[in-house]
Design a protein around this motif. Structure first.
Motif, PDB file in Angstrom:
ATOM      1  N   ARG A 143       5.350  -0.337  -6.447  1.00  0.00           N
ATOM      2  CA  ARG A 143       3.910  -0.493  -6.566  1.00  0.00           C
ATOM      3  C   ARG A 143       3.344   0.487  -7.605  1.00  0.00           C
ATOM      4  NH1 ARG A 143      -0.289  -3.654  -6.968  1.00  0.00           N
ATOM      5  NH2 ARG A 143      -2.125  -3.013  -5.800  1.00  0.00           N
ATOM      6  N   ARG A 188       3.555  11.419  -4.113  1.00  0.00           N
ATOM      7  CA  ARG A 188       3.599  10.914  -2.737  1.00  0.00           C
ATOM      8  C   ARG A 188       3.509   9.390  -2.724  1.00  0.00           C
ATOM      9  NH1 ARG A 188      -0.835  12.820   0.288  1.00  0.00           N
ATOM     10  NH2 ARG A 188      -1.823  13.449  -1.656  1.00  0.00           N
ATOM     11  N   ALA A 189       2.764   8.848  -3.680  1.00  0.00           N
ATOM     12  CA  ALA A 189       2.682   7.387  -3.790  1.00  0.00           C
ATOM     13  C   ALA A 189       4.054   6.817  -4.157  1.00  0.00           C
ATOM     14  CB  ALA A 189       1.641   6.999  -4.830  1.00  0.00           C
ATOM     15  N   THR A 242       0.864  -1.174   0.000  1.00  0.00           N
ATOM     16  CA  THR A 242       0.000   0.000   0.000  1.00  0.00           C
ATOM     17  C   THR A 242       0.903   1.227   0.000  1.00  0.00           C
ATOM     18  OG1 THR A 242      -0.018   0.028   2.386  1.00  0.00           O
ATOM     19  CG2 THR A 242      -1.800  -1.167   1.313  1.00  0.00           C
ATOM     20  N   PHE A 243       0.286   2.398  -0.061  1.00  0.00           N
ATOM     21  CA  PHE A 243       1.039   3.634   0.121  1.00  0.00           C
ATOM     22  C   PHE A 243       0.737   4.099   1.538  1.00  0.00           C
ATOM     23  CE2 PHE A 243      -0.221   3.539  -4.442  1.00  0.00           C
ATOM     24  CZ  PHE A 243       1.012   3.138  -4.914  1.00  0.00           C
ATOM     25  N   PRO A 244       1.627   3.775   2.496  1.00  0.00           N
ATOM     26  CA  PRO A 244       1.288   3.916   3.920  1.00  0.00           C
ATOM     27  C   PRO A 244       0.863   5.318   4.348  1.00  0.00           C
ATOM     28  CG  PRO A 244       3.615   3.369   3.611  1.00  0.00           C
ATOM     29  CD  PRO A 244       2.942   3.165   2.315  1.00  0.00           C
ATOM     30  N   HIS A 245       1.463   6.363   3.758  1.00  0.00           N
ATOM     31  CA  HIS A 245       1.141   7.712   4.231  1.00  0.00           C
ATOM     32  C   HIS A 245       0.103   8.409   3.373  1.00  0.00           C
ATOM     33  CE1 HIS A 245       5.141   6.734   5.952  1.00  0.00           C
ATOM     34  NE2 HIS A 245       4.469   7.056   7.032  1.00  0.00           N
ATOM     35  N   LEU A 246      -0.596   7.628   2.576  1.00  0.00           N
ATOM     36  CA  LEU A 246      -1.737   8.147   1.842  1.00  0.00           C
ATOM     37  C   LEU A 246      -2.995   7.557   2.475  1.00  0.00           C
ATOM     38  CD1 LEU A 246       0.468   8.946  -0.193  1.00  0.00           C
ATOM     39  CD2 LEU A 246      -1.009   8.155  -2.031  1.00  0.00           C
ATOM     40  N   ARG A 275       6.918   8.149  -3.413  1.00  0.00           N
ATOM     41  CA  ARG A 275       7.720   8.258  -2.192  1.00  0.00           C
ATOM     42  C   ARG A 275       7.465   7.044  -1.284  1.00  0.00           C
ATOM     43  NH1 ARG A 275       5.136  12.324   1.751  1.00  0.00           N
ATOM     44  NH2 ARG A 275       3.704  10.570   1.767  1.00  0.00           N
ATOM     45  N   ASP A 276       6.195   6.638  -1.189  1.00  0.00           N
ATOM     46  CA  ASP A 276       5.834   5.547  -0.286  1.00  0.00           C
ATOM     47  C   ASP A 276       6.210   4.179  -0.830  1.00  0.00           C
ATOM     48  OD1 ASP A 276       4.860   7.335   1.476  1.00  0.00           O
ATOM     49  OD2 ASP A 276       2.808   6.594   1.508  1.00  0.00           O
ATOM     50  N   ASN A 277       6.049   3.967  -2.137  1.00  0.00           N
ATOM     51  CA  ASN A 277       6.300   2.634  -2.693  1.00  0.00           C
ATOM     52  C   ASN A 277       6.418   2.719  -4.218  1.00  0.00           C
ATOM     53  OD1 ASN A 277       6.320  -0.050  -3.440  1.00  0.00           O
ATOM     54  ND2 ASN A 277       4.805  -0.648  -1.910  1.00  0.00           N
TER      55      ASN A 277
END
Lengths: 254, 307
Positions: free
Chosen positions: B188, B180-181, A94-98, B183-185
Motif C-alpha cells: 500500500r 510504521r506504515a 489500511t495501516f491497521p496499527h496507525l 511495517r503494516d502494509n
C-alpha cells in the motif's frame, strides 16, 4: 477521430502469460476522461490480473499501458502513483496499527518531501492535520482521527482507504472490488461515496455486484477467458446474448 | 505532569545508581538497552527481522577498541566514529537486503553477519581467537580522565540517553510514520508513491549506527572485544530481550534488556544451570506473556484509562 488524450487511461494489446496460460490476452481498453468505467466478468475472467497490469503491480508480457497518452508500461507502481494513477486493493489496505489521521497523513506526505526527515518531530508536519481531517470528514469518518484503523468496521475501513487514495488527489483511481465482502447496509454508502469522489476524476472499477455497476458506471467492459467480450453501456451489455451466456453458462466452462 | 516527575525520578536514580550498584553492571544494562532499542527500531517499527544484528555490535566493539588502543583519539570520538562506520555498514547491508522482506531479509542479514564474523576472525588487527585485550579508556575530550568505573559510567549514561532520545525522535518523526506504515502494509505504501526499500535502507542505517554505539561503549566498559560480541548468540539474545520486554512498545525492549542482563548476573553463580533457567523463562514468556512484560502491563492496566 478523437485524440488519444480524450482517454485518461488506455491499454493496448495487453497480454499476460503465466507459463503457457494467457491470463489476459490482447486486451484493448479505453477509459474516457471523467468517466466511471467498470471491468466485469465471471470468475477467472482475468479481471484482477488485468487490474494489476494497469496499476503496474504486474508487468505485462506484451502490450502497453498509457496514462494521458503517456506510455507508463515500464514504470514502477510508485512512479505511476506520482503521475496520478492510484489504486485501491481488494482486501482493505489500511495501516491497521496507525490511527485514521496517521493513515491519511502518510499519503499526504507522499507529495511533501518530508518523508525522510527522521530528525524532525511530528509537529513539523502539523500543517497536514487539517487536510487530513477534511478528508476523513469527506468520507464520513469525522471524529475518528485517533481511532486505530484496525478497530474500524469493514465498511469504514473501505472509507478510510478511499480517503487515503484521495489524499494523493489522483487523476485516475482504480478500485478493485470496492464492495467485496460487504454487508448490504454498507454497500449504499460506499456507492454514494464513490459517486461523490468521482467529480473531476476518472475511475476504473472492478466489481462483482452488478447493481453497483449499473448505478455507478457509464461504460462497462466485459472480460471472459482473459479477453474482451464486449463493451458498452449497462443496457447494451446486459442485453448482449454473449454476456448472458458467459455469466449463465460460465459454470460449465470452469 | 506525571511524565516529567517520572523523568526527574529516573534522572536522580541514574545519577545515584553507580554509588550503590556495581557500575560495570549498570553500564552493561545501558549498552544493551541501546542495542535492544536499535533492534526494536527495525523489528518493532519497520517490521524487519535482522538475524545478524550482532555484526554491528561486535564490529563496532573491535573498531572502537582498536582506536582506543592504537590511536590518540579521545573516547567520545572513538564511540562516534565506530557508530558512523556501523551506520555505513548498515547502509551497505540495506542495499543488499532491503528489497526483500520477512524470512528472506532475516536469512540475508544472517549470512552477511557470518561473513563479517569470519572476515574479522582472519583480519590482522582483531587478535584472532584472543580478541583485543586490555583496551584503555582514553580521556574524554582528550582531557578528562574516565578510567574509573564511575567516571566512565557517566560518559556511557550521556551517550545512552542521547541514543534513546534519537530513537524516540526517529519513531515519532515524519519518517517514522511512513516506516510504521511500511511495517503494516508495504504494498500500500508503494501504491501511494513511495519507494519502501529506501525507507528500509535508512532504517537499517540508523539502527546499525545505534547498535554500533552500543558495541563501541561495551568495548570501553569491559576493556575487551572478542568474536563473541558478533556471534549468533548475541544476535539471538537481542531478539530474546526484545520479545521478553514487548515488541512494538518503545520501552519494552529496554526493560527486556535490563531484565536479561540482571538475570544473567544473578544466574552466573549457577553455572550451566543459568541456560536452563533462561530457557524456562523464555518459554514462560512465550506461553503466558505473549506481548512481553511491558506489552502485557500496557494491555491490562492502561487501556481502560484510555477509553
Amino acid at each position: 477521430m478523437s485524440t488519444p488524450t480524450d482517454y485518461a487511461l488506455e491499454a493496448r494489446g495487453l497480454t499476460k502469460s503465466f507459463g503457457g496460460f494467457h491470463a489476459v490476452k490482447d486486451v484493448n481498453l479505453k477509459v474516457r476522461r471523467g468517466a466511471i468505467h467498470a471491468l466485469i466478468g465471471p470468475n477467472g475472467a482475468g479481471k484482477t490480473t488485468c487490474f494489476n497490469l494497469l496499476t503496474k503491480t504486474l508487468t505485462p508480457t506484451s502490450g502497453q499501458v498509457l496514462l494521458d497518452g503517456q506510455d507508463i508500461t515500464g514504470l514502477r507502481s510508485a512512479q505511476v502513483a506520482r503521475l496520478g494513477l492510484v489504486r485501491s486493493f481488494q482486501i482493505s489496505a489500511t495501516f491497521p496499527h496507525l490511527t485514521c489521521l496517521e493513515n491519511i497523513r502518510v499519503a499526504l506526505q507522499s507529495s511533501q518531501g518530508t518523508a525522510f526527515r527522521f530528525w524532525r518531530s511530528l509537529g513539523s508536519i502539523k500543517a497536514l492535520n487539517e487536510p487530513a481531517r477534511a478528508l476523513l470528514a469527506q468520507v464520513g469518518l469525522a471524529g475518528q482521527e485517533d481511532t486505530l484503523a484496525t478497530e474500524l468496521s469493514y465498511g469504514k475501513k473501505r472509507a478510510l482507504e478511499i480517503a487515503t487514495t484521495l489524499a494523493l488527489d489522483p487523476k485516475v483511481m482504480l478500485l478493485d472490488e470496492p464492495t467485496a465482502g460487504m454487508g448490504h447496509e454498507d454497500i449504499a454508502p460506499i456507492t454514494d461515496l464513490i459517486r461523490a469522489v468521482s467529480a473531476g476524476r476518472t475511475i476504473l472499477i472492478v466489481e462483482h455486484n452488478l447493481s453497483v455497476v449499473s448505478s455507478l458506471c457509464e461504460r462497462i467492459t466485459v472480460l471472459q477467458h482473459g479477453e474482451v467480450l464486449t463493451e458498452g453501456t449497462y443496457d447494451e451489455v446486459s442485453n448482449d446474448p454473449e454476456v448472458i451466456t458467459a455469466y449463465m453458462g460460465g459454470v460449465d466452462d470452469e | 505532569m506525571t511524565r516529567y516527575a517520572l523523568f526527574a525520578l529516573f534522572a536522580v536514580l541514574a545519577v545515584l545508581a553507580p554509588f550503590q550498584i556495581y557500575p560495570i553492571l549498570l553500564m552493561t544494562i545501558l549498552c544493551f538497552v541501546v542495542f535492544a532499542s536499535s533492534f526494536n527500531l527495525l523489528l518493532g517499527y519497520a517490521g524487519l527481522l535482522c538475524f545478524g544484528h550482532a555484526m554491528f555490535f561486535g564490529t563496532a566493539a573491535y573498531l572502537s577498541g582498536w582506536m582506543l588502543k592504537h590511536t590518540a583519539l579521545s573516547i567520545e570520538l572513538c564511540f562516534i566514529l565506530a557508530a558512523l562506520a556501523m551506520a555505513a555498514l548498515g547502509w551497505l547491508v540495506g542495499l543488499i537486503s532491503a528489497r526483500r522482506g520477512g524470512i528472506q531479509f532475516a536469512m540475508i542479514t544472517l549470512a552477511i553477519s557470518q561473513f563479517v564474523y569470519f572476515l574479522l576472525l582472519r583480519a590482522p588487527f582483531t587478535g584472532g581467537e584472543d580478541g583485543l585485550q586490555r583496551i584503555p579508556r582514553s580521556a574524554l575530550f582528550g582531557v578528562f580522565d574516565v578510567s574509573s568505573n564511575v567516571a566512565l559510567y557517566f560518559v556511557v549514561l550521556v551517550f545512552s540517553v542521547l541514543a534513546i532520545a534519537l530513537f524516540y525522535r526517529i519513531v515519532h518523526s515524519p519518517f517514522g510514520e511512513v516506516l510504521r506504515a511500511i511495517r503494516d502494509n508495504e504494498d500500500r505504501v508503494e501504491s501511494l508513491g513511495f519507494q519502501p526499500e529506501r525507507f528500509k535502507i535508512l532504517a537499517l542505517t540508523l539502527s546499525a549506527g545505534l547498535a554500533g554505539l552500543a558495541g563501541a561503549m561495551k568495548a570501553a566498559v569491559f576493556q575487551i572485544a572478542t568474536l563473541h560480541d558478533l556471534s549468533f548468540h548475541v544476535s539471538g539474545t537481542i531478539i530474546f530481550m526484545t520479545l521478553l520486554g514487548g515488541l512494538g512498545t518503545m520501552t519494552g525492549p529496554m526493560v527486556g534488556a535490563a531484565l536479561i542482563v540482571l538475570l544473567n548476573d544473578e544466574l552466573a553463580q549457577f553455572g550451566e544451570w543459568a541456560l536452563i533457567i533462561q530457557g524456562t523463562v523464555f518459554l514462560a514468556v512465550i506461553l503466558f506473556f505473549r506481548k512481553g512484560v511491558v506489552g502485557e502491563i500496557k494491555a491490562r492496566f492502561w487501556k481502560p484509562a484510555k477509553s
